[in-house]
Write a protein that holds these residues in place. Structure first.
Motif, mmCIF file in Angstrom:
data_model
loop_
_atom_site.group_PDB
_atom_site.id
_atom_site.type_symbol
_atom_site.label_atom_id
_atom_site.label_comp_id
_atom_site.label_asym_id
_atom_site.label_seq_id
_atom_site.Cartn_x
_atom_site.Cartn_y
_atom_site.Cartn_z
ATOM 1 N N UNK A 258 -9.653 -4.588 -15.442
ATOM 2 C CA UNK A 258 -10.388 -3.334 -15.236
ATOM 3 C C UNK A 258 -10.406 -2.967 -13.757
ATOM 4 N N UNK A 259 -10.054 -1.737 -13.486
ATOM 5 C CA UNK A 259 -10.089 -1.138 -12.141
ATOM 6 C C UNK A 259 -9.099 -1.797 -11.166
ATOM 7 N N UNK A 260 -8.145 -2.566 -11.688
ATOM 8 C CA UNK A 260 -7.180 -3.228 -10.808
ATOM 9 C C UNK A 260 -5.985 -2.340 -10.461
ATOM 10 N N UNK A 261 -5.881 -1.180 -11.121
ATOM 11 C CA UNK A 261 -4.705 -0.341 -10.894
ATOM 12 C C UNK A 261 -5.063 1.096 -10.543
ATOM 13 N N UNK A 262 -6.288 1.282 -10.063
ATOM 14 C CA UNK A 262 -6.710 2.630 -9.683
ATOM 15 C C UNK A 262 -5.923 3.166 -8.491
ATOM 16 N N UNK A 263 -5.264 2.284 -7.741
ATOM 17 C CA UNK A 263 -4.485 2.716 -6.579
ATOM 18 C C UNK A 263 -3.213 3.456 -6.972
ATOM 19 N N UNK A 264 -2.779 3.294 -8.240
ATOM 20 C CA UNK A 264 -1.601 4.013 -8.705
ATOM 21 C C UNK A 264 -0.311 3.242 -8.509
ATOM 22 N N UNK A 265 0.754 3.776 -9.117
ATOM 23 C CA UNK A 265 2.032 3.045 -9.134
ATOM 24 C C UNK A 265 2.742 3.007 -7.791
ATOM 25 N N UNK A 266 2.599 4.041 -6.979
ATOM 26 C CA UNK A 266 3.286 4.025 -5.684
ATOM 27 C C UNK A 266 2.723 2.932 -4.773
#
Length: 763
Positions: A258-266
């Motif tokens: 949870x919330x580990x990928x809020x930074x996005x793919x780039x």
């Protein structure tokens, strides 16, 4: 006086005599020869062999190779063995599996394309002949027990039915035990399973997950083999459905990221790249390749799109960690039994790069989106918390796949670039490998696995197998790398090709040509000519990530490699080259020309391609039933939770027809009155609107010739309901095709009803 034991058989007496009689050297040798005739023994001290193949995992996904997902089993094996950072697959599923098991290039084995996209060219037909015997068959004939648990996906459509033949099923390819599934994917909670050649249900219970089941059964099989024949080595091929779509993982795992990928793919891709350099799994001078223009930047998404997309990646990461944990159970079982030290354990992290088939926007029901029938965006956002559970059939955004393929370009299927073909691998063999935690950077390919195993075991590839002369092995044993980290690479030339995307590697150089099909398209109707493709050139000796195109600087080198590619293409059945072919007209088709077929109770596990083809036309379903009190259950069904239909009787004995076109449309027809005891004719009519592919139509449910319910749908499947579910009569195998009661017995079997016949008729 001669003593005779009354009641003891002559066979028993002979056994006693054999036990007590003195044994001379001559008789012992003769006995050994006789034993060898009846029981082939493996070489002395031959190791067990375990090959693990994950599905659709990028080079930069696992923590062992810099990824964001914890993979403790892979980490443990890497500490105890060798990591390979220049190992390659074919770029897509079925060809990788064929190449792994046969040691040949995939087109040479007849499986140059994924089974669902086979065409009549010999290298692409999906028809493996007996001149490319598998490692399982060779080991089996040399004293090994053999088993495969998990995904197969190497049998042509026309041989998947209960009619066989079963030559190209796992049990016909050298595996004494098969428990798993045939298609490119399956529902992880309600899989379409086979044990040998028999369709079976998964074990009952709400805590079920397929990967856990595969691990448990693999461990039980290994233990049984060693209990019965402790000196007999085994070959286990553990081929998970994880982390191929549908992305599904137990509830207890879903919130770990949870919330580990809020930074996005780039940003994620940059983070992976930094960790890879820190770990030393890529050279310090490696460049991070840019995002393809066809993929959106993370910052271009709306807040709702970002929230939805982040959740998809959270569950995807949990699925990978969960899959690795099941591999860890295999490892621990080997250690607990004392078998690990003399086991060659090969862990290949993906049969190709990460998959972009989830589409640019991601999906809760990706097969619909892949075939041109995406769900409305508002419905996606509203249902995001279903993702990963039994009521979704989803997949991540294409750009997440690209991010986890860091530092390489592109994704699965784009075999021109390393994002499709470069996968991590770890090999452990404590009895033999001394450089624990070592890194190997020699070029390797999945066709190297068979010769590596044969070399480790001490068996030469036979010139003939079962009386059939064998094609030469394409790969090279990797055992030379075990003791020599800097040894010159021995696999010097290798081609790659998928859907016209192609490349050629030779002595550190790679030439690459992207064709026409984007990896999030199920197919493309474009007719771009192969000769119009633009070739690129890379010097991978100094350019690890395939970042610097040198085609303009070294045209002579490019021409040399292009000529090498054509030579390899001719030798390996790639010609004539083309993009993806949709023409199956020259392949066998059990349903071609069939406009009416009748099935009876007990007909289960029948693959969709072999029943009358109902797509893009009108059709009817007719069922003769004799109903008694307490009647309920499935009459006939096809497909499952992703898409499909089911005709059944509910607990009130009312006829019901459920129809689902992915998440694009659903219809649920229920008769108002229960069927009285006696004989009845049930019928479903689909009147197609016409005017092209995937159009809508009117569905009508009839009982004894009288319409009891009807509705319309705006669309219908353009090609298929699923690539793994089956047609069943009297029960529903795999995931549910209808809205059955929550307390229904597994498969909702038909009770107190006699089926006279179920007919599918094209109109």
């Amino acid at each position: 006086m001669k003593l005779v034991r009354v009641g003891v058989s002559a066979i028993a007496l002979a056994a006693v005599a054999t036990t007590v009689a003195p044994v001379s050297a001559t008789s012992a040798a003769a006995s050994a020869a006789i034993t060898e005739e009846f029981q082939r023994k493996a070489p002395a001290n031959a190791p067990n062999v375990v090959v693990v193949l994950l599905d659709d995992v990028g080079f930069g996904a696992a923590s062992t190779f810099g990824g964001p997902v914890a993979t403790p089993a892979l980490e443990e094996l890497a500490r105890e063995g060798l990591r390979y950072n220049r190992f390659h697959t074919t770029g897509i599923c079925s060809p990788t599996r064929a190449s792994l098991l046969t040691g040949r290039n995939p087109h040479l084995a007849g499986i140059g394309s994924v089974m669902n996209s086979a065409d009549s060219r010999p290298g692409y037909a999906g028809f493996q002949k007996k001149d490319t015997a598998t490692i399982a068959e060779v080991l089996r004939q040399n004293g090994y027990s053999t088993a495969v648990f998990g995904k197969w996906h190497q049998t042509p459509d026309w041989e998947l039915s209960p009619s066989g033949p079963f030559d190209r099923w796992p049990t016909g390819q050298g595996f004494e035990k098969f428990y798993g599934f045939h298609g490119g994917e399956t529902d992880q909670f309600e899989p379409s399973l086979f044990d040998g050649t028999t369709p079976v249900f998964r074990r009952p219970g709400k805590d079920y997950h397929l990967t856990e089941d595969l691990a448990e059964r693999s461990i039980a099989w290994m233990r049984t083999i060693k209990s019965v024949t402790p000196d007999k080595p085994f070959f286990l091929y553990f081929s998970t459905g994880g982390i191929h779509a549908p992305i599904q993982v137990p509830d207890s795992w879903q919130d770990r990221y949870r919330r580990k990928f809020d930074q996005g793919w780039d940003k994620l891709r940059e983070e992976i790249f930094a960790r890879q350099k820190k770990l030393g799994v890529i050279p310090a001078n490696t460049q991070l390749t840019p995002r393809p223009d066809a993929m959106p930047a993370w910052d271009s998404l709306t807040p709702e799109q970002k929230k939805f997309s982040s959740r998809l990646m959270e569950v995807y990461a949990a699925f990978l960690e969960h899959t690795d944990a099941q591999v860890g159970r295999l490892v621990q079982a080997l250690k607990d039994s004392g078998q690990f030290d003399n086991t060659v354990f090969v862990y290949i992290v993906g049969d190709n790069g990460a998959s972009a088939e989830g589409g640019l926007g991601g999906s809760l029901n990706y097969m619909g989106a892949l075939t041109g029938l995406p769900e409305p965006e508002a419905a996606k956002f509203a249902g995001v918390e279903r993702f990963g559970g039994p009521d979704s059939y989803g997949h991540i955004n294409s750009a997440w796949a690209w991010a986890t393929n860091a530092p390489f370009q592109w994704t699965k299927t784009v075999a021109s670039h390393l994002g499709a073909t470069r996968n991590p691998m770890v090999i452990t063999w404590p009895k033999r490998i001394r450089d624990k935690g070592g890194l190997r950077s020699q070029f390797g390919h999945v066709n190297d696995i068979m010769p590596t195993i044969l070399d480790a075991v001490g068996i030469e590839m036979p010139a003939e197998v079962n009386g059939v002369a064998q094609k030469p092995i394409s790969g090279t044993s990797l055992t030379y790398t075990f003791d020599q980290p800097k040894a010159p690479e021995q696999h010097r030339t290798q081609y790659f090709e998928v859907f016209g995307h192609r490349s050629i590697y030779q002595d550190g150089w790679m030439a690459s040509a992207f064709h026409a099909r984007y990896p999030w398209q199920a197919f493309t109707l474009g007719n771009k000519k192969i000769e119009d493709d633009i070739w690129e050139l890379y010097d991978l000796r100094s350019d690890f990530s395939q970042a610097n195109n040198l085609a303009a600087r070294y045209p002579e080198k490019l021409a040399e490699l292009q000529a090498t590619f054509m030579k390899e293409a001719e030798a390996n059945q790639l010609l004539p080259l083309s993009g993806q072919s949709l023409d199956k007209s020259k392949l066998p088709d059990l349903a071609r020309g069939v406009t009416r077929a009748t099935y009876h109770e007990g007909a289960i596990g029948i693959p969709e391609p072999v029943i009358p083809h109902t797509s893009n036309r009108s059709w009817s379903l007719l069922a003769d039933v004799e109903v008694k009190d307490g009647a309920e259950g499935v009459v006939a069904t096809i497909g499952g939770v992703s898409a499909g239909w089911s005709l059944y009787l509910d607990a009130q004995r009312r006829p019901v027809f459920s129809y689902r076109v992915f998440d694009a449309a659903q219809v649920h027809l229920v008769g108002a009155d229960p069927l009285p005891a006696g004989r009845h004719k049930l019928q479903v009519d689909f009147k197609y609107d016409g005017g092209g592919y995937a159009k809508g139509g009117k569905l009508s449910l009839l009982a004894n010739g009288k319409a009891v319910a009807s509705d319309t749908v705006p669309v219908s499947p353009p090609a298929y309901y699923s690539i793994n579910e089956t047609f069943d009569v009297g029960i529903d195998t795999g995931s549910a095709g209808g809205r059955y009661p929550e307390n229904a017995e597994q498969g909702y079997p038909l009770k107190n009803v006699k089926i006279g016949g179920v007919t599918i008729e094209l109109r």
